[in-house]
Enzyme design. Structure first.
Site, short mmCIF file in Angstrom:
data_model
loop_
_atom_site.label_atom_id
_atom_site.label_comp_id
_atom_site.label_asym_id
_atom_site.label_seq_id
_atom_site.Cartn_x
_atom_site.Cartn_y
_atom_site.Cartn_z
N HIS A 174 1.04 -1.84 0.33
CA HIS A 174 -0.31 -0.05 -0.02
C HIS A 174 0.74 1.10 -0.16
O HIS A 174 0.57 2.24 -0.35
CB HIS A 174 -1.15 -0.17 1.23
CG HIS A 174 -2.04 -0.82 1.25
ND1 HIS A 174 -3.26 -0.89 1.64
CD2 HIS A 174 -2.40 -1.86 0.24
CE1 HIS A 174 -4.30 -2.24 1.50
NE2 HIS A 174 -3.32 -2.36 0.65
N ASP A 175 1.85 1.24 0.96
CA ASP A 175 2.65 2.51 0.08
C ASP A 175 3.46 2.07 -0.82
O ASP A 175 3.55 3.72 -1.74
CB ASP A 175 4.09 2.13 1.09
CG ASP A 175 5.00 3.41 1.57
OD1 ASP A 175 4.91 4.21 1.28
OD2 ASP A 175 6.58 3.78 1.17
N GLY A 193 4.85 6.16 -4.69
CA GLY A 193 6.06 5.23 -4.45
C GLY A 193 6.56 4.97 -3.37
O GLY A 193 5.85 5.53 -2.61
N THR A 215 -1.27 -16.00 0.34
CA THR A 215 -0.65 -16.98 1.52
C THR A 215 -0.51 -16.97 2.60
O THR A 215 -0.67 -17.89 3.65
CB THR A 215 1.21 -17.01 0.60
OG1 THR A 215 1.09 -18.40 1.25
CG2 THR A 215 2.08 -16.17 0.78
N ASP A 238 3.81 -19.66 2.08
CA ASP A 238 4.08 -21.18 1.05
C ASP A 238 3.55 -21.06 -1.07
O ASP A 238 3.08 -20.19 -0.56
CB ASP A 238 3.74 -22.31 1.58
CG ASP A 238 2.29 -22.49 1.91
OD1 ASP A 238 1.39 -21.18 1.39
OD2 ASP A 238 2.07 -23.52 2.82
#
Ligand code: HEM
Length: 322
Positions: free
Chosen positions: A65-66, A71, A187, A246
């Site tokens: 999200h940053d 950027g 994941t 994983d």
């Protein structure tokens, strides 16, 4: 030999000047200025995740999200009545206190040297390692941004078509393969019922659930998110291995056990299905392929619209500009 040297010297000089002007990151940026930087971040993340595993997905999502808004410049960390943090999709982010703790230790060890943007990039990697990933070398040397505006927050959403997801990633310099690999970040972690509830009872006004969901899995999701129930309840994005970094997430997509519609669509679309397929498999080779490619795409994402050199600043605390 002589001739070559003459040609090479001015050429190398131009390359060097260009690099200095544009700025860039490199692995080990703090080796001489703050040699403990990476060790300090790692130890803070390790203790935090050991105490509370949800910090790992929290910090990984925070980094995404940053990077996608102005950027990778730690603009997500800034406080303010209309800063990025206050935007809807950021309201559930977790782990700000972990980044703050690392920054405060780093300011004691090497004041004014290590940027919050780099701390977040390192912490995202360390979070992944802490839940079973193998990690990657993080280029550092980012500078912290001075601006953070909720109005600039636009992410791919959980109802986005594959086309929309691809377009949004391409705008950030990431290709379809990067999209499928980076979404593999699902994941670990959880999603609130509100983000996928529309699939469970009345999908696109059909009065029936999304046919892409496996029957048994649908029963599970409906139990977790009953009609009219608590939309804030959270459900594992990678069923049966929510705290393990994983490749089982991809197998779940194939099996109709993807939770978000945007994730599940990656299996329905031939362009992304063949990439998903490449990560499915129980062998160590499949696992390490995912880990390796994830690291590679994370490094690519970590270079979106970089601020380096004299741009921005090194914040003294991560939630305020100096
Ligand atoms: C098409 C792209 C993506 C979409 C549409 C998407 C959407 C979402 C949504 C809706 C949630 C649940 C939010 C909530 O209810 O709290 C979520 C969670 C999460 N996302 Fe994504 N995401 C995308 C890409 C990524 C990428 C690139 C990463 C990291 C590399 C990532 C990492 C995570 C993690 C770790 C969580 C779990 C957070 C937690 O449990 O605290 N996502 N995502």
């Amino acid at each position: 030999m002589e001739v070559h040297t003459h040609i090479k010297t001015p050429f190398l000089f131009v390359v060097l000047l260009a690099t200095l002007a544009l700025g860039s990151t490199r692995v080990g940026f703090y080796n001489t200025t703050c040699s403990q930087a990476e060790t300090i971040v790692r130890s803070v993340v390790e203790s935090a995740v050991r105490l509370n595993q949800t910090f790992a997905p929290g910090i990984l999502q925070m980094f995404f999200h940053d990077c996608f808004v102005s950027g990778c410049d730690a603009s997500i960390l800034l406080d303010g009545s209309s800063s990025e943090k206050t935007a809807g999709p950021n309201s559930l982010l977790k782990g700000f206190e972990v980044i703050d703790a690392a920054k405060s230790m780093l300011e004691t060890a090497c004041p004014g040297v290590v940027s919050c943007a780099d701390i977040l990039a390192l912490a995202a990697r360390d979070s992944v390692v802490q839940v079973g990933g193998t990690g990657w070398a993080v280029p550092t040397g980012r500078r912290d941004g001075l601006v953070s505006l909720a109005s600039e927050v636009t992410f791919p959403g959980p109802k986005d078509s594959v086309d929309d997801q691809i377009v949004k990633f391409v705008k950030k310099g990431l290709n379809t393969k990067d999209l499928v690999i980076l979404v593999g970040g699902h994941t670990i972690g959880r999603a609130s019922c509100t983000t996928f509830h529309h699939r469970l009872y009345n999908y696109s006004g059909t009065n029936v659930p999304d046919p892409a969901i496996d029957h048994t899995f649908l029963r599970h999701l409906r139990t977790m998110c009953p009609e009219g129930g608590d939309g804030a309840r959270r459900v594992a994005l990678d069923t049966d291995s929510v705290n393990n970094f994983d490749n089982s997430f991809y197998g779940n997509l194939r099996d109709g056990r993807g939770v978000l519609e945007s994730d599940s669509l990656l299996w329905s679309d031939p362009r992304t299905q063949k990439i998903v397929q490449g990560f499915i498999g129980g062998s160590r080779r499949h696992q390490s392929k995912f880990n390796k490619m994830f690291g590679r795409s994370m490094v690519k994402m970590s270079k979106i619209e970089l601020k380096t050199g004299k741009q921005g600043e090194i914040r003294r605390v991560c939630n305020k500009i100096n």
